[in-house]
Write a protein that holds these residues in place. Structure first.
Motif, PDB file in Angstrom:
ATOM      1  N   SER A  48       0.832  -1.204   0.000  1.00 43.06           N
ATOM      2  CA  SER A  48       0.000   0.000   0.000  1.00 43.06           C
ATOM      3  C   SER A  48       0.868   1.256   0.000  1.00 43.06           C
ATOM      4  N   GLY A  49       1.925   1.233   0.792  1.00 42.17           N
ATOM      5  CA  GLY A  49       2.831   2.377   0.840  1.00 42.17           C
ATOM      6  C   GLY A  49       3.511   2.613  -0.495  1.00 42.17           C
ATOM      7  N   LEU A  50       3.927   1.522  -1.122  1.00 43.30           N
ATOM      8  CA  LEU A  50       4.588   1.655  -2.416  1.00 43.30           C
ATOM      9  C   LEU A  50       3.619   2.191  -3.474  1.00 43.30           C
ATOM     10  N   GLU A  51       2.375   1.754  -3.400  1.00 43.83           N
ATOM     11  CA  GLU A  51       1.369   2.259  -4.340  1.00 43.83           C
ATOM     12  C   GLU A  51       1.175   3.766  -4.156  1.00 43.83           C
ATOM     13  N   SER A  52       1.098   4.209  -2.912  1.00 42.36           N
ATOM     14  CA  SER A  52       0.971   5.649  -2.647  1.00 42.36           C
ATOM     15  C   SER A  52       2.195   6.400  -3.147  1.00 42.36           C
ATOM     16  N   TYR A  53       3.367   5.873  -2.811  1.00 40.29           N
ATOM     17  CA  TYR A  53       4.604   6.517  -3.236  1.00 40.29           C
ATOM     18  C   TYR A  53       4.659   6.627  -4.758  1.00 40.29           C
ATOM     19  N   ASN A  54       4.304   5.556  -5.439  1.00 36.09           N
ATOM     20  CA  ASN A  54       4.348   5.560  -6.899  1.00 36.09           C
ATOM     21  C   ASN A  54       3.424   6.617  -7.491  1.00 36.09           C
ATOM     22  N   GLY A  55       2.293   6.867  -6.846  1.00 38.53           N
ATOM     23  CA  GLY A  55       1.410   7.947  -7.308  1.00 38.53           C
ATOM     24  C   GLY A  55       2.115   9.295  -7.272  1.00 38.53           C
ATOM     25  N   GLY A  56       2.840   9.546  -6.205  1.00 37.88           N
ATOM     26  CA  GLY A  56       3.617  10.785  -6.116  1.00 37.88           C
ATOM     27  C   GLY A  56       4.759  10.812  -7.106  1.00 37.88           C
ATOM     28  N   HIS A  57       5.373   9.653  -7.296  1.00 41.28           N
ATOM     29  CA  HIS A  57       6.487   9.563  -8.234  1.00 41.28           C
ATOM     30  C   HIS A  57       6.018   9.829  -9.672  1.00 41.28           C
ATOM     31  N   MET A  63       6.363  16.230 -14.041  1.00 44.66           N
ATOM     32  CA  MET A  63       7.017  17.539 -13.950  1.00 44.66           C
ATOM     33  C   MET A  63       8.392  17.505 -14.615  1.00 44.66           C
ATOM     34  N   VAL A  64       9.116  16.426 -14.417  1.00 43.34           N
ATOM     35  CA  VAL A  64      10.433  16.287 -15.045  1.00 43.34           C
ATOM     36  C   VAL A  64      10.277  16.268 -16.561  1.00 43.34           C
ATOM     37  N   GLN A  65       9.281  15.550 -17.060  1.00 43.18           N
ATOM     38  CA  GLN A  65       9.027  15.493 -18.504  1.00 43.18           C
ATOM     39  C   GLN A  65       8.665  16.867 -19.047  1.00 43.18           C
ATOM     40  N   GLN A  66       7.886  17.621 -18.268  1.00 44.18           N
ATOM     41  CA  GLN A  66       7.521  18.974 -18.688  1.00 44.18           C
ATOM     42  C   GLN A  66       8.779  19.815 -18.847  1.00 44.18           C
ATOM     43  N   GLU A  67       9.662  19.698 -17.888  1.00 43.95           N
ATOM     44  CA  GLU A  67      10.896  20.479 -17.964  1.00 43.95           C
ATOM     45  C   GLU A  67      11.750  20.031 -19.149  1.00 43.95           C
ATOM     46  N   ALA A  68      11.817  18.733 -19.377  1.00 43.00           N
ATOM     47  CA  ALA A  68      12.588  18.202 -20.508  1.00 43.00           C
ATOM     48  C   ALA A  68      12.004  18.665 -21.843  1.00 43.00           C
ATOM     49  N   ALA A  69      10.703  18.945 -21.854  1.00 43.80           N
ATOM     50  CA  ALA A  69      10.042  19.394 -23.071  1.00 43.80           C
ATOM     51  C   ALA A  69      10.221  20.898 -23.310  1.00 43.80           C
ATOM     52  N   GLY A  70      10.992  21.548 -22.432  1.00 48.67           N
ATOM     53  CA  GLY A  70      11.256  22.968 -22.645  1.00 48.67           C
ATOM     54  C   GLY A  70      10.395  23.894 -21.817  1.00 48.67           C
ATOM     55  N   ASN A  71       9.647  23.374 -20.868  1.00 46.23           N
ATOM     56  CA  ASN A  71       8.822  24.190 -19.977  1.00 46.23           C
ATOM     57  C   ASN A  71       9.359  24.050 -18.559  1.00 46.23           C
ATOM     58  N   PRO A  72      10.402  24.832 -18.242  1.00 49.31           N
ATOM     59  CA  PRO A  72      11.079  24.646 -16.954  1.00 49.31           C
ATOM     60  C   PRO A  72      10.170  24.913 -15.751  1.00 49.31           C
ATOM     61  N   ILE A  73      10.469  24.189 -14.688  1.00 48.02           N
ATOM     62  CA  ILE A  73       9.792  24.363 -13.400  1.00 48.02           C
ATOM     63  C   ILE A  73      10.689  25.262 -12.556  1.00 48.02           C
ATOM     64  N   THR A  74      10.131  26.332 -12.043  1.00 44.46           N
ATOM     65  CA  THR A  74      10.894  27.230 -11.189  1.00 44.46           C
ATOM     66  C   THR A  74      10.959  26.630  -9.792  1.00 44.46           C
ATOM     67  N   PRO A  75      12.168  26.409  -9.278  1.00 45.73           N
ATOM     68  CA  PRO A  75      12.289  25.840  -7.934  1.00 45.73           C
ATOM     69  C   PRO A  75      11.666  26.771  -6.889  1.00 45.73           C
ATOM     70  N   THR A  76      10.951  26.165  -5.962  1.00 44.78           N
ATOM     71  CA  THR A  76      10.330  26.917  -4.866  1.00 44.78           C
ATOM     72  C   THR A  76      10.592  26.178  -3.567  1.00 44.78           C
ATOM     73  N   LEU A  77      10.299  26.840  -2.461  1.00 48.88           N
ATOM     74  CA  LEU A  77      10.402  26.191  -1.162  1.00 48.88           C
ATOM     75  C   LEU A  77       9.438  25.006  -1.097  1.00 48.88           C
ATOM     76  N   GLU A  83      10.530  17.369  -2.532  1.00 51.58           N
ATOM     77  CA  GLU A  83      11.703  16.523  -2.741  1.00 51.58           C
ATOM     78  C   GLU A  83      12.150  15.881  -1.430  1.00 51.58           C
ATOM     79  N   ASP A  84      12.137  16.654  -0.362  1.00 52.79           N
ATOM     80  CA  ASP A  84      12.520  16.139   0.951  1.00 52.79           C
ATOM     81  C   ASP A  84      11.574  15.013   1.392  1.00 52.79           C
ATOM     82  N   GLN A  85      10.291  15.219   1.221  1.00 55.39           N
ATOM     83  CA  GLN A  85       9.315  14.209   1.625  1.00 55.39           C
ATOM     84  C   GLN A  85       9.434  12.937   0.786  1.00 55.39           C
ATOM     85  N   MET A  86       9.642  13.099  -0.496  1.00 53.14           N
ATOM     86  CA  MET A  86       9.780  11.932  -1.375  1.00 53.14           C
ATOM     87  C   MET A  86      11.046  11.142  -1.018  1.00 53.14           C
TER      88      MET A  86
END
Length: 111
Positions: A48-57, A63-77, A83-86
């Motif tokens: 169950s935990g892995l299933e939840s984690y995979n949803g977040g992943h 988001m990574v794909q969006q950035e790779a496609a040329g639409n960068p994500i601006t880092p925020t707090l 990232e810390d929680q993941m």
């Protein structure tokens, strides 16, 4: 792939935080179940935990794909928190798996 709106970005971040938190809770409950000798319940909670984690992943990968496609994500707090929680969910899972193995070995020595 089009860029996310600020609202979509925030909602995706909160989705990932929730997924990581749920995963961590399931992993800790799995450890408690193993400590009590209920390895079947521990396995259910780990899955169950892995299933939840995979949803977040998956959301993170989008988001990574969006950035790779040329639409960068601006880092925020908020993203730093995501990232810390993941990462902490990954570490907790790894440690719980190791500790469950220890419980099993100890139980086998007692029998």
């Amino acid at each position: 792939m089009t860029a996310m709106t600020q609202e979509e970005y925030e909602m995706t971040c909160f989705q990932m935080i929730t997924a990581a938190g749920t995963a961590k809770s399931d992993y800790i409950e799995a450890l408690r179940a193993a400590k009590a000798g209920d390895y079947a319940k521990a396995e259910e909670l780990l899955a169950s935990g892995l299933e939840s984690y995979n949803g977040g992943h998956e959301a993170h990968s989008a988001m990574v794909q969006q950035e790779a496609a040329g639409n960068p994500i601006t880092p925020t707090l908020l993203m730093t928190h995501v990232e810390d929680q993941m990462m902490s969910a990954e570490v907790i899972r790894t440690m719980v798996l190791e500790l469950i193995d220890v419980y099993k070995k100890l139980e086998n020595k007692e029998n």
